[in-house]
Design an enzyme around this catalytic site. Structure first.
Site, short mmCIF file in Angstrom:
data_model
loop_
_atom_site.label_atom_id
_atom_site.label_comp_id
_atom_site.label_asym_id
_atom_site.label_seq_id
_atom_site.Cartn_x
_atom_site.Cartn_y
_atom_site.Cartn_z
N LYS A 116 11.08 -20.03 -61.42
CA LYS A 116 10.07 -18.54 -61.40
C LYS A 116 11.04 -17.69 -62.11
CE LYS A 116 7.95 -18.30 -56.91
NZ LYS A 116 8.14 -19.75 -56.57
N GLN B 25 5.80 -17.03 -54.81
CA GLN B 25 5.72 -18.16 -53.83
C GLN B 25 4.62 -19.00 -55.02
OE1 GLN B 25 4.32 -14.63 -52.19
NE2 GLN B 25 6.50 -15.62 -51.76
N ASP C 170 9.45 -21.46 -54.91
CA ASP C 170 10.44 -21.94 -55.03
C ASP C 170 10.54 -23.26 -56.39
OD1 ASP C 170 11.35 -20.91 -53.08
OD2 ASP C 170 11.37 -22.75 -52.11
N GLY D 203 12.55 -15.76 -53.15
CA GLY D 203 13.84 -15.96 -53.15
C GLY D 203 14.03 -16.24 -54.83
N HIS D 204 14.06 -15.27 -55.26
CA HIS D 204 14.27 -16.36 -56.90
C HIS D 204 15.53 -15.86 -57.61
CE1 HIS D 204 9.95 -14.62 -57.64
NE2 HIS D 204 9.84 -15.24 -56.54
P1 GDP Z 1 12.03 -19.58 -57.44
O1 GDP Z 1 11.50 -18.73 -55.62
O2 GDP Z 1 10.80 -20.04 -58.08
O3 GDP Z 1 12.31 -18.35 -57.84
O4 GDP Z 1 12.62 -20.20 -56.90
P2 GDP Z 1 13.82 -20.70 -56.20
O5 GDP Z 1 15.04 -19.20 -57.26
O6 GDP Z 1 14.13 -20.02 -55.13
O7 GDP Z 1 14.56 -22.03 -56.82
C1 GDP Z 1 15.46 -22.76 -57.67
C2 GDP Z 1 16.22 -23.20 -57.51
O8 GDP Z 1 17.09 -24.34 -58.56
C3 GDP Z 1 17.31 -22.14 -57.39
O9 GDP Z 1 18.71 -22.66 -56.78
C4 GDP Z 1 17.38 -22.10 -59.43
O10 GDP Z 1 19.14 -21.62 -59.26
C5 GDP Z 1 17.67 -23.81 -58.94
N1 GDP Z 1 17.49 -23.79 -60.52
C6 GDP Z 1 16.57 -23.51 -61.13
N2 GDP Z 1 16.33 -24.12 -62.18
C7 GDP Z 1 16.85 -25.42 -62.79
C8 GDP Z 1 17.22 -26.46 -63.28
O11 GDP Z 1 16.57 -26.18 -64.27
N3 GDP Z 1 17.98 -27.57 -62.95
C9 GDP Z 1 18.32 -27.31 -62.00
N4 GDP Z 1 18.95 -28.34 -61.27
N5 GDP Z 1 18.44 -26.32 -60.85
C10 GDP Z 1 17.60 -24.69 -61.41
P1 IMO Z 2 9.35 -17.92 -53.80
O1 IMO Z 2 8.56 -16.75 -54.49
C1 IMO Z 2 8.47 -21.01 -50.42
C2 IMO Z 2 5.71 -19.92 -47.05
C3 IMO Z 2 7.04 -20.45 -46.06
C4 IMO Z 2 5.76 -20.29 -45.25
C5 IMO Z 2 4.51 -19.24 -45.74
C6 IMO Z 2 4.16 -18.77 -45.40
O2 IMO Z 2 11.21 -17.83 -53.14
O3 IMO Z 2 8.70 -19.06 -54.86
P2 IMO Z 2 5.06 -16.55 -45.26
O4 IMO Z 2 6.92 -15.53 -44.71
O5 IMO Z 2 5.35 -15.42 -47.06
O6 IMO Z 2 4.15 -15.33 -44.43
O7 IMO Z 2 5.43 -18.18 -45.38
O8 IMO Z 2 4.78 -19.61 -47.36
N1 IMO Z 2 6.70 -19.33 -48.56
C7 IMO Z 2 7.37 -20.12 -49.51
N2 IMO Z 2 7.75 -20.79 -50.05
N3 IMO Z 2 8.83 -20.09 -51.47
C8 IMO Z 2 8.25 -18.85 -51.47
O9 IMO Z 2 9.25 -18.11 -52.06
C9 IMO Z 2 7.92 -18.42 -49.97
N4 IMO Z 2 7.32 -17.83 -49.42
C10 IMO Z 2 6.05 -17.65 -48.49
O10 IMO Z 2 7.99 -20.87 -46.05
O11 IMO Z 2 5.51 -21.99 -45.62
MG MG Z 3 12.42 -18.84 -54.11
#
Ligand code: GDP
Ligand code: IMO
Ligand code: MG
Length: 427
Positions: free
Chosen positions: A16, A223, A13, A40-41
């Site tokens: 990416k 991840q 999270d 979840g991206h």
């Molecule tokens: P990922 O799994 O690495 O792609 O990240 P996620 O999408 O799960 O979580 C990142 C969250 O931060 C999302 O809700 C994005 O919309 C938000 N986000 C990304 N970059 C920024 C930033 O520079 N500032 C803020 N406030 N939110 C951001």
């Molecule tokens: P993105 O790509 C954050 C965590 C789960 C748990 C562990 C194992 O959005 O960054 P799993 O279901 O993979 O067997 O769970 O890994 N986990 C993540 N945490 N971002 C993710 O993906 C994750 N994918 C798995 O919360 O701790």
């Molecule tokens: Mg994510």
């Protein structure tokens, strides 16, 4: 940057999806190489917010071919839903390709993931319960069912019959929960086969051809480094390798094809699920990050655990991934703090002695008992979400970026100050 891998440097999270979205504008191909719909991206552009679990984050650009590589485990139900949702928003998904070698998540994987977590009770991993671990287990046990098996209903039935008997025994006799009906599964998967047939391809070959044409290819990690099954905080990890080395295996390219590796690092740290997290904050400050950063899981909606930036972890990620550049995200969330702490080393007390670690400790028990040692920089009060150039950031924010880059020994290539596509600082 013809072939660039983008990976998470923390516990996932990091942002990416948004970094890929930024880089994809100048690329021709984006390839997911591991994980499944545990990911979840998020991407925010002029059309609104998109949350992708399986579909690569480049899909929104018509000039980009979005590939799901062989290293991904695919829940076809989720993939079909994602495709339908995109179609409903006007994206035809004609630029999507799925590796015929990728493994499928089956309904019994999801049931087993949940049953196992429930049985672990207090010792649970906190998985996303999407069947990721059991699907990778079957892949290694050579009991997996692959995307290509969808194209031959006879083979699909044979493989399903082999797998399902054993899985139902496990579910019913070990976990005391209902098994799955093979006829129902066959019917569902035959339907997914029809839905997905036109996207199935030899993705490794397509990547090779694109690279030979001199096109730019991005490899999208899911991840993060600390969730890596080999190098992360085992057993509180996922069941794949989110580090850069896995991009070659999970996409089907040789290591000599890779030019750059960008590590995405949140300006602070978050973690979802169980497991050690030295810089975790409780109370008001932790809530500051949760609220300002909207730190709720994209996949499960769980509140993310939050804490200060951990440079020991970042340096570990630099080493494991061979990073050539950093993308620092969510810098805006640190605004309005009097001071910014960052962890520069760990203290480990053991048998009356105290040992310091500036490198990641070699043993999990040590990591569990490590205490963070903080250093401090002054914060800034300004809202920085409007900054588009480095010079538009307050000096305190620039100092923080400089410190991160110097400690990591890697240049900062991208800084984001908001979730939107344009909320990026030119470096
Ligand atoms: P990922 O799994 O690495 O792609 O990240 P996620 O999408 O799960 O979580 C990142 C969250 O931060 C999302 O809700 C994005 O919309 C938000 N986000 C990304 N970059 C920024 C930033 O520079 N500032 C803020 N406030 N939110 C951001
Ligand atoms: P993105 O790509 C954050 C965590 C789960 C748990 C562990 C194992 O959005 O960054 P799993 O279901 O993979 O067997 O769970 O890994 N986990 C993540 N945490 N971002 C993710 O993906 C994750 N994918 C798995 O919360 O701790
Ligand atoms: Mg994510």
């Amino acid at each position: 940057m013809p072939a660039t891998i983008v990976v998470g440097t923390q516990w996932g999270d990091e942002g990416k999806g948004r970094v890929i979205d930024n880089l994809a504008e100048q690329s021709q191909m984006v390839v997911r190489f591991q994980g499944g719909n545990n990911a979840g991206h998020t991407i925010v552009n002029e059309a609104g917010e998109f949350k992708f679990h399986l579909i690569p984050s480049g899909i929104l650009y018509p000039h980009v071919t979005a590939m799901i590589g062989n290293g991904v485990v695919i829940d076809p139900r989720v993939l079909c839903q994602e495709i339908d949702a995109l179609k409903a928003r006007g994206y035809d998904c004609g630029n999507l390709r799925i590796s015929s070698n990728a493994h499928l998540i089956m309904p019994y994987h999801i049931l087993l993931d949940s049953a196992h977590e429930t049985q672990l009770g207090k010792r649970k991993i906190g998985t996303t319960r999407r069947g990721i671990g059991p699907a990778y287990t079957d892949k290694a046990a050579r009991l997996g069912i692959r995307v290509q098996d969808l194209t031959d209903k006879k083979i699909l039935r044979q493989k399903l019959d082999t797998a399902i008997g054993e899985k139902n025994d496990l579910l019913e006799k070990v976990y005391n929960s209902p098994g799955v009906d093979p006829f129902e599964v066959m019917e569902q998967y035959a339907h997914f086969a029809d839905e997905l047939a036109s996207y199935i391809a030899d993705t490794s070959l397509l990547i090779d051809k694109a690279l030979k044409r001199g096109e730019k290819v991005l490899f999208e990690g899911a991840q993060g480094t600390m969730l890596d099954i080999d190098h992360g905080t085992y057993p509180f990890v996922t069941s794949s390798n989110p580090i850069a080395g896995a991009a070659c295996v999970g996409a089907g390219v040789g290591p000599t094809a890779i030019d750059e590796v960008i590590g995405v690092c949140k300006a602070y740290t978050t973690r979802v699920g169980e497991g050690p997290f030295p810089t975790e904050l409780d109370g008001a400050l932790g809530d500051h990050f949760v609220n300002r950063g909207a730190e709720y899981g994209t996949t499960t909606g769980r509140k993310r655990r939050c804490g200060w930036l951990d440079l020991v972890v970042l340096k570990y990620a630099v080493r494991l991934n061979g990073l050539t550049g950093l993308a620092i995200t969510k810098l805006d969330v640190l605004s309005n703090l009097d001071q910014i702490n960052f962890c520069s080393m760990y203290e480990y007390e053991h048998d009356g002695a105290c040992e310091n670690f500036t490198d990641f400790p070699p043993h999990q028990s040590m990591f569990y008992h490590c205490r963070p040692v903080y250093q401090t920089l002054p914060g800034w009060k300004e809202d920085i979400s409007g900054a588009r150039k480095l010079s538009e950031l307050p000096p305190e924010a620039r100092d923080y970026l400089k410190l991160i880059s110097e400690e990591a020994g890697v240049p900062v290539r991208i800084v984001s100050v908001g979730p939107g596509r344009d909320e990026t600082v030119e470096m």
